[in-house]
Structures are given as structure tokens and as C-alpha cells.
Design a protein around this motif. Sequence first.
Motif, PDB file in Angstrom:
ATOM      1  N   LYS A 112       0.820  -1.207   0.000  1.00 35.36           N
ATOM      2  CA  LYS A 112       0.000   0.000   0.000  1.00 35.36           C
ATOM      3  C   LYS A 112       0.856   1.260   0.000  1.00 35.36           C
ATOM      4  N   THR A 113       2.024   1.196   0.631  1.00 36.94           N
ATOM      5  CA  THR A 113       2.892   2.375   0.641  1.00 36.94           C
ATOM      6  C   THR A 113       3.353   2.732  -0.772  1.00 36.94           C
ATOM      7  N   LEU A 115       1.668   1.967  -3.627  1.00 32.31           N
ATOM      8  CA  LEU A 115       0.504   2.467  -4.364  1.00 32.31           C
ATOM      9  C   LEU A 115       0.181   3.904  -3.958  1.00 32.31           C
ATOM     10  N   LYS A 116       0.336   4.218  -2.673  1.00 31.55           N
ATOM     11  CA  LYS A 116       0.085   5.592  -2.228  1.00 31.55           C
ATOM     12  C   LYS A 116       1.123   6.552  -2.805  1.00 31.55           C
ATOM     13  N   ARG A 117       2.371   6.106  -2.908  1.00 35.87           N
ATOM     14  CA  ARG A 117       3.404   6.951  -3.510  1.00 35.87           C
ATOM     15  C   ARG A 117       3.113   7.225  -4.978  1.00 35.87           C
ATOM     16  N   ASN A 119       0.128   7.122  -6.426  1.00 37.16           N
ATOM     17  CA  ASN A 119      -1.028   8.025  -6.469  1.00 37.16           C
ATOM     18  C   ASN A 119      -0.626   9.453  -6.151  1.00 37.16           C
ATOM     19  N   LYS A 120       0.295   9.633  -5.203  1.00 40.52           N
ATOM     20  CA  LYS A 120       0.764  10.979  -4.852  1.00 40.52           C
ATOM     21  C   LYS A 120       1.506  11.610  -6.030  1.00 40.52           C
ATOM     22  N   LYS A 123      -1.118  12.496  -8.643  1.00 36.77           N
ATOM     23  CA  LYS A 123      -1.941  13.614  -8.192  1.00 36.77           C
ATOM     24  C   LYS A 123      -1.189  14.938  -8.329  1.00 36.77           C
ATOM     25  N   TRP A 141      -8.506  13.309  -4.821  1.00 38.32           N
ATOM     26  CA  TRP A 141      -8.041  12.350  -5.835  1.00 38.32           C
ATOM     27  C   TRP A 141      -9.040  11.205  -5.979  1.00 38.32           C
ATOM     28  N   LYS A 142      -9.729  10.861  -4.930  1.00 37.35           N
ATOM     29  CA  LYS A 142     -10.738   9.808  -5.002  1.00 37.35           C
ATOM     30  C   LYS A 142     -11.862  10.205  -5.951  1.00 37.35           C
ATOM     31  N   GLU A 157      -7.807   4.118 -10.072  1.00 35.11           N
ATOM     32  CA  GLU A 157      -7.311   4.180  -8.703  1.00 35.11           C
ATOM     33  C   GLU A 157      -6.566   2.873  -8.453  1.00 35.11           C
ATOM     34  N   LEU A 159      -5.140   1.140  -6.083  1.00 41.38           N
ATOM     35  CA  LEU A 159      -5.411   0.174  -5.027  1.00 41.38           C
ATOM     36  C   LEU A 159      -6.538  -0.774  -5.442  1.00 41.38           C
TER      37      LEU A 159
END
Length: 370
Positions: A112-113, A115-117, A119-120, A123, A141-142, A157, A159
Motif C-alpha cells: 500500500k505504501t 501504491l500511495k506513492r 497516487n501521490k 496527483k 483524488w478519489k 485508482e 489500489l
Amino acid sequence: MDILNDFASWSGLHANITKTEVYFGGVSPSIRAQILQATGFPEGHFPFRYLGIPLNSARNSVEVYDTLITKIQNSLLHWSNTFLSYAGRIQILNSVIFGLANFWCATALLPKTILKRINKICKDYFWNVEPGTRKLVFQSWKCICRPGEEGGFNIKELLSWNKALLAKWLWMLDHDSAGNWAQWNRAYTFPDSSIWQLSIKDRYPESLCSIIKVKDEILARTGSISTGTVFKALQGPAILPKHRVTATLAALRKLPTVDLLVSRGIVIINRCLYSQQIWQGLVLWMNLPTRSNALDTELNWMVQSRGRHHWKHQWRKSCLAAAIYHIWNERNGRIFSGHETQPATLVEQIKNVVKVRLLASTSQGLCIED
């Protein structure tokens, strides 16, 4: 080796010793030495990369995915110097960036870390945020990643997309005519059970463990091991919600207007009373005389004061811009999701946005009182 040599004799394709390695698992040292001597190939060690994907006998660490992060950052850096509209940025994200991530997402559950990176990074590129800086944005972003019929821009998205790609492999493991990979796993990995009863074991590769995790999550949501029930749950209800049907009809006609929705029998507010209440609340906040509430009049008034740099004129122009955006967003929410915000609540939201904007642009914005 006889088979490889026979293949090379009629195809002309020979194994390159400098590019070929042998990997062992559960082999005694004596047999390992015999194989290396017979083949002439060097012994390889985990982890290694195949088609850019890291392969390992154990679960990959977070550091292994730095290559993917670097590729995405380099691709965006190449396009950052090019002037692109929001539509162009969406095209870059969907075609180039997610093309890089798709291959990785289809092999295993990414941390998840990571995927969050990603997405960041995406974004910040979409909103044109410089590295190390922050910027006020008007949409999460959602919401940006929602489908077009729900008011988004069809950006994946990651995730959810990662789980969706693995669910495809789950479907293949459940069908007899799904290919050699699925048939091999059913014959050798779980010959006496179904994929729906399979549990994670240490000897399973990370890809299969990821598929089992997705399977467990699906079963936890549906409470059934019936494949029909499970995949109907994945596909969603047969009858779409009313707001999605409305959005689909509007998209097909290419006229997502109030008139079209009224003609379809959808009851919505086809008046400007809501907008007038919002603007009147802001006029009172700005201590302005009574306004006409006509858009053309208000725009002409803004044009006449466009060259004035006093903070009060910036305040008024920011109020008008924020009001237009929030009213548009509110109408989309009412049409597509049935969500309704009271005028007083929306006025307070606009006030907060304008305050932050003024505080960020000029210290004189501190003079604004509630």
C-alpha cells in the motif's frame, strides 16, 4: 540439453551461455554440481528480474519497487516541460503512467505504501504541484478517479485496480478452459481442492498468495463460495442506480443538460433560486450593496475592476470564481449522486476557500473577518 540442441539444430536459436542462468530450489549440492557441469550455465541467485518484474523466492521488500517509482517519475519529468491541458494530463496518466503500473499490478498485490506513492506522484502531476511544495486543490483524488458517469475522469485508482487485475486470475483458476497456467496450477498446486477453499502456504509463490488474499476479501464481502454469486458481486447489480442511468443517457445523447434530464422525467431544480441564495450570502459577507444577481451584470462588474490590485477587489473576484465552481459542483452532485447541500453550508465552504486563497496570496487577507 539434448532437447535444446535438437531445437537449435532446426531453428538456429541457440542458448546464450552469457545470458542464461540456472536457478535451484530444494536440490542437493551434488545434483546441483552435476546439472551445472552438464549444462555449462552459471548458477543464478534470487532476486532477479524477468521482463522488468522482480522475481524472488520470498516476498519482495518495499525497496524492490523503487525501480517502478523511478520509471514513473522519469516519464512524468519528460512531460512536465510540455504545456498540457487537464485533458492532456489525464491522457498521459491513463496511457503512459498506468501502462507502466499495469504490468506490476497484474503479478501480485503491491504494498500500500508503494501504491500511495504512485497516487501521490500522479496527483501532483495532475494538479501541477512542484516537488516539495503544496497547493490548494478543489477536488479529492478519489473523486478524480471516479468513472465519467459519476463525475470523475476515468483515472484508475491503483489500489482497486490492483485487486481487479488479480481477480481476473482468480476467474481463470476457476474455469477449466482458461489456459495452460490455470490447468497446471489445478493439477499440481491444489489438485484435490478448489481455488475457493485454498489457503496461503509458505511454499506458494507471491503471485498465488496475492490471488488467495483477493479471494478471501471477495468471500468476506459476499459470504458465499458460489462462483456465480461471487462474480455477480464483482460485476455489480444488474440494475444501475437511478443517477447512473441518468448520467449514461445524458452521455449517450452528448447533452448532459438540465433540459435533457427534465425531458427524461428526472425531477431536478430548473431554477436559479439556489444560486441566488448563495450569491446573496456572499454579497452580505463582502458588505456590498444589493446586487442584481444576473450573471452578465456580475461579470461586467468584475471586468471593470480587473485592473485593481487592492485586496478587496481580489476578495470579490475570488468569491465569484469560487461561487461558480461550488454551484456547478453542487448541481453535479444533485444530478449524479442525489447529494444535496444547504445554501448556508455551501456559503461557509466558499468563505473558507476564499480565506485560504487570500491568506496564501497576500498578508492583507488577514484583515478579512468572519
